[in-house]
Design a protein around this motif. Structure first.
Motif, PDB file in Angstrom:
ATOM      1  N   ASN A   2       8.335 -51.620 -63.341  1.00 17.44           N
ATOM      2  CA  ASN A   2       7.122 -52.282 -63.810  1.00 17.44           C
ATOM      3  C   ASN A   2       6.044 -51.220 -63.997  1.00 17.44           C
ATOM      4  O   ASN A   2       5.399 -50.790 -63.038  1.00 17.44           O
ATOM      5  CB  ASN A   2       6.677 -53.332 -62.782  1.00 17.44           C
ATOM      6  N   PHE A 113      16.481 -56.391 -63.878  1.00 14.55           N
ATOM      7  CA  PHE A 113      15.301 -55.921 -64.603  1.00 14.55           C
ATOM      8  C   PHE A 113      14.249 -57.029 -64.692  1.00 14.55           C
ATOM      9  O   PHE A 113      14.542 -58.159 -65.065  1.00 14.55           O
ATOM     10  CB  PHE A 113      15.684 -55.471 -66.009  1.00 14.55           C
ATOM     11  N   GLY A 114      13.040 -56.684 -64.321  1.00 13.30           N
ATOM     12  CA  GLY A 114      11.930 -57.632 -64.360  1.00 13.30           C
ATOM     13  C   GLY A 114      11.754 -58.428 -63.091  1.00 13.30           C
ATOM     14  O   GLY A 114      10.698 -59.020 -62.870  1.00 13.30           O
ATOM     15  N   ARG A 115      12.794 -58.474 -62.262  1.00 12.53           N
ATOM     16  CA  ARG A 115      12.685 -59.249 -61.026  1.00 12.53           C
ATOM     17  C   ARG A 115      11.678 -58.595 -60.090  1.00 12.53           C
ATOM     18  O   ARG A 115      11.559 -57.376 -60.033  1.00 12.53           O
ATOM     19  CB  ARG A 115      14.055 -59.345 -60.342  1.00 12.53           C
ATOM     20  N   ALA A 116      10.971 -59.432 -59.346  1.00 15.48           N
ATOM     21  CA  ALA A 116       9.907 -58.937 -58.469  1.00 15.48           C
ATOM     22  C   ALA A 116      10.236 -59.246 -57.015  1.00 15.48           C
ATOM     23  O   ALA A 116      11.228 -59.905 -56.707  1.00 15.48           O
ATOM     24  CB  ALA A 116       8.569 -59.567 -58.869  1.00 15.48           C
ATOM     25  N   TYR A 503       7.741 -57.138 -69.925  1.00 10.54           N
ATOM     26  CA  TYR A 503       8.432 -58.295 -69.343  1.00 10.54           C
ATOM     27  C   TYR A 503       8.274 -58.393 -67.820  1.00 10.54           C
ATOM     28  O   TYR A 503       7.973 -59.486 -67.306  1.00 10.54           O
ATOM     29  CB  TYR A 503       9.911 -58.282 -69.736  1.00 10.54           C
ATOM     30  N   PRO A 504       8.462 -57.312 -67.040  1.00  9.21           N
ATOM     31  CA  PRO A 504       8.280 -57.457 -65.585  1.00  9.21           C
ATOM     32  C   PRO A 504       6.891 -57.951 -65.205  1.00  9.21           C
ATOM     33  O   PRO A 504       6.745 -58.760 -64.281  1.00  9.21           O
ATOM     34  CB  PRO A 504       8.545 -56.044 -65.052  1.00  9.21           C
ATOM     35  N   ARG A 505       5.877 -57.474 -65.936  1.00  9.91           N
ATOM     36  CA  ARG A 505       4.514 -57.921 -65.650  1.00  9.91           C
ATOM     37  C   ARG A 505       4.339 -59.386 -66.008  1.00  9.91           C
ATOM     38  O   ARG A 505       3.719 -60.161 -65.258  1.00  9.91           O
ATOM     39  CB  ARG A 505       3.511 -57.078 -66.429  1.00  9.91           C
ATOM     40  N   GLU A 508       6.025 -61.558 -63.322  1.00 11.49           N
ATOM     41  CA  GLU A 508       5.285 -61.605 -62.060  1.00 11.49           C
ATOM     42  C   GLU A 508       4.000 -62.416 -62.201  1.00 11.49           C
ATOM     43  O   GLU A 508       3.651 -63.217 -61.326  1.00 11.49           O
ATOM     44  CB  GLU A 508       4.971 -60.182 -61.590  1.00 11.49           C
ATOM     45  N   THR A 567      16.568 -58.441 -71.829  1.00  8.88           N
ATOM     46  CA  THR A 567      15.268 -59.070 -71.579  1.00  8.88           C
ATOM     47  C   THR A 567      15.285 -60.519 -72.042  1.00  8.88           C
ATOM     48  O   THR A 567      14.830 -61.428 -71.329  1.00  8.88           O
ATOM     49  CB  THR A 567      14.154 -58.297 -72.302  1.00  8.88           C
TER      50      THR A 567
END
Length: 584
Positions: A2, A113-116, A503-505, A508, A567
């Motif tokens: 991220n 990917f993208g997971r928080a 995408y991660p942002r 979240e 994604t």
């Protein structure tokens, strides 16, 4: 990876450096400092509001503070440009390798990917909770899809989630259900005088219930007094309705961990126990409520009542807990239910309700605060109405329910994916026009098709690459990781990398705000960037994803396509929508 979180930490480090140098005072509140995409992507890759939000507290000129902070950030080798715009926003342009590293990160762990890893305890999400008196309608479907996607989103953000359905199996509506089913039972026995009268449920869905009762009991219930047959018929009808509801939910990909019975809650004595606990804390008293301003509601009573001190916890007025006949109010049962959630470990509760429950919000938030001693929170998400259309014209009548279009009828006509995506392609508190004709169109104007087609197109590109280079496995992560991503310099390629990096942002932020529609919006942008670059390649052959005479550019673009595809797949999974490999 991220990059927004990484650079927010970098901005905070820069602010600490300015504090050490005496440019900024100590003890500033950095809670409002964010790093986000600039409104205009031509201004750079990232933007921060740090100088703008800290200037007043620091007693500094925002422009001057912005220049000092920008100077600190320019020292970062990942930053090629830091400029101050307007009243103090700082725009950052990143070195190309930063976005390339994001692509590599997506390739290395596509599932993650993208997971928080958001902090917090157990989240209880209650959604659907339709009265078990008939089939679900499209409005129920919106709350169901929203709640399920929100649960998926919070799980993707690292939270522990319980998905719950509250069965409203106590009260007058289930008595009406039982009487309606009894009429269908008498009809199944051939009683010509059995007519579904006014005030009963007229839908054909109760005919099979009556037939099953006739098969099981014969005419044994026909001439018994209501007090004897009603409990048997009620339980049979409720079981049949819940089976139907579960089946409809399964058809749209929705599941629950807990089905909680209101009747069992009341039979357990939990409501009386709640009142005792509130009395012991001095939160219940006998008194009169002043008449509300404006027109008096039908349920307002000018009498001494047993009241809960909800005003002490943020409500507009205290609330009655007992009716004039001595039975508990719905509010008392709802408090006991949410107290039960708290006792089961939920420190964060989310209720997904219809828009007609707006008056419920403050009182229940006050109640949760009271019964948990402030340890638990409640967020109520209201889902607005769904207007069902066909080619712009309203669709009104159901073949099955007789009064409304059932959710199952819509599922059977347009499919699960169209319903789920379109229910989430608008914010939950905005009215939704759902056009049965438009949601199956194969065009850019149909968001679910456009996004799914992007995923299928990415798979098509990968198949084309295998044909052009049969000696190379372009699905192998190690192969793609070796690609020369520095070749991705076209503006369209950079745009795809930026959207993958965002995408991660987005995930979240959507989880923190309890807004899954943000995922749907972002997926449309990602899909648009892929389709746009595909079209660009039709006019400029050197920009095609697969170039049989240029292996290096093909490998680089295939790596980017896979990052875009993963994604899309990740976001669609959060929404509960399939990511097809082919579109027909």
């Amino acid at each position: 990876m991220n990059i927004f979180a990484l650079f927010e930490a970098r901005v905070r480090d820069a602010l600490e450096a300015l504090t050490r140098s005496g440019t900024l005072p100590e003890g500033l509140d950095l809670g409002r400092v964010v790093v986000e995409p600039p409104r205009d992507p031509t201004h750079g890759d990232l933007a921060t509001n740090a100088a703008l939000v800290l200037a007043k507290e620091a007693r500094a000129n925002p422009k001057a503070l912005g220049e000092a902070l920008a100077a600190e950030l320019r020292a970062d080798p990942r930053v090629t440009e830091a400029s101050v715009a307007g009243p103090g926003f700082i725009n950052l342009r990143l070195a190309p390798h930063v976005l390339q590293d994001v692509v590599r990160s997506a390739l290395a762990d596509p599932a993650g990917f993208g997971r928080a890893r958001m902090p917090g305890g157990l989240v209880n999400i209650e959604y659907v909770s339709a009265n078990p008196t008939g089939p679900m309608h499209v409005g129920h479907g919106r709350g169901a899809v929203f709640g399920d996607a929100l649960a998926n989103l919070l799980v993707a953000a690292g939270r522990e989630v319980v998905r719950e359905y509250y069965i409203n199996d106590a009260g007058a509506q289930v008595v009406v259900l039982a009487r309606s089913a009894h009429i269908r039972y008498l009809q199944a026995l051939g009683r010509s005088d059995a007519v579904v009268g006014e005030g009963l449920y007229p839908g054909d869905y109760l005919i099979p219930v009556g037939q099953r009762l006739a098969a099981e009991y014969g005419d044994a219930l026909a001439d018994k007094p209501e007090s004897e047959w009603l409990p048997l018929v009620r339980d049979a009808a409720l079981a049949a309705m819940m089976d139907m509801i579960r089946d409809d939910l399964a058809a749209i990909g929705i599941r629950h961990d807990v089905f909680f019975s209101e009747r069992k809650l009341q039979d357990s004595g939990a409501v009386g126990e709640l009142l005792g606990a509130l009395r012991a804390r001095g939160l219940v008293y006998e008194g009169r409520l002043p008449p509300p301003k404006g027109q008096l509601p039908e349920d307002w009573e000018d009498r001494e009542q047993t009241l809960f001190r909800t005003r002490e916890f943020g409500d507009d007025t205290d609330r009655p807990l007992l009716k004039s006949d001595g039975t508990y109010t719905y509010f008392a049962a709802d408090i006991a239910y949410h107290r039960d959630k708290f006792l089961r470990g939920a420190r964060e509760m989310i209720d997904v309700l219809g828009a007609d429950h707006g008056g419920y919000v403050k009182r229940m938030q006050a109640a949760v605060k009271a019964v948990s001693d402030g340890e638990a929170t409640l967020d109520v998400k209201l889902c607005q109405l769904v207007r069902l259309l066909r080619a712009g014209e309203p669709v009104k009548m159901s073949k099955r329910a007789g009064e409304f279009v059932t959710l199952r009828e819509v599922i059977d006509e347009v499919g699960r994916d169209a319903i789920r995506f379109m229910m989430l392609y608008r914010k939950n508190d905005a009215t939704l026009d759902f056009d049965l004709a438009k949601v199956v169109e194969q065009s850019k104007d149909n968001p679910v098709f456009y996004v799914q087609y992007a995923h299928a197109r990415a798979r098509s590109v990968q198949r084309q690459a295998r044909e052009a280079y049969p000696d190379t496995d372009f699905s192998d992560a190690a192969t793609l990781a070796r690609a020369h991503l520095g070749l991705l310099a076209d503006s369209g390629e950079v745009e795809m990398m930026r959207l993958v990096a965002q995408y991660p942002r987005v995930l979240e932020a959507a989880a923190a705000a309890h807004e899954p529609h943000r995922i749907a919006f972002h997926l449309y942008e990602v899909a648009s960037s892929l389709h746009s670059f595909w079209n660009k390649g039709k006019d400029l052959p050197q920009l095609r994803f697969v170039n049989a005479t240029d292996r290096k550019s093909t490998e680089a673009r295939l790596a980017l396509v896979e990052a875009v595809r993963s994604t899309l797949a990740s976001g669609l999974a959060v929404l509960g929508v399939t990511a097809p490999d082919e579109m027909r």
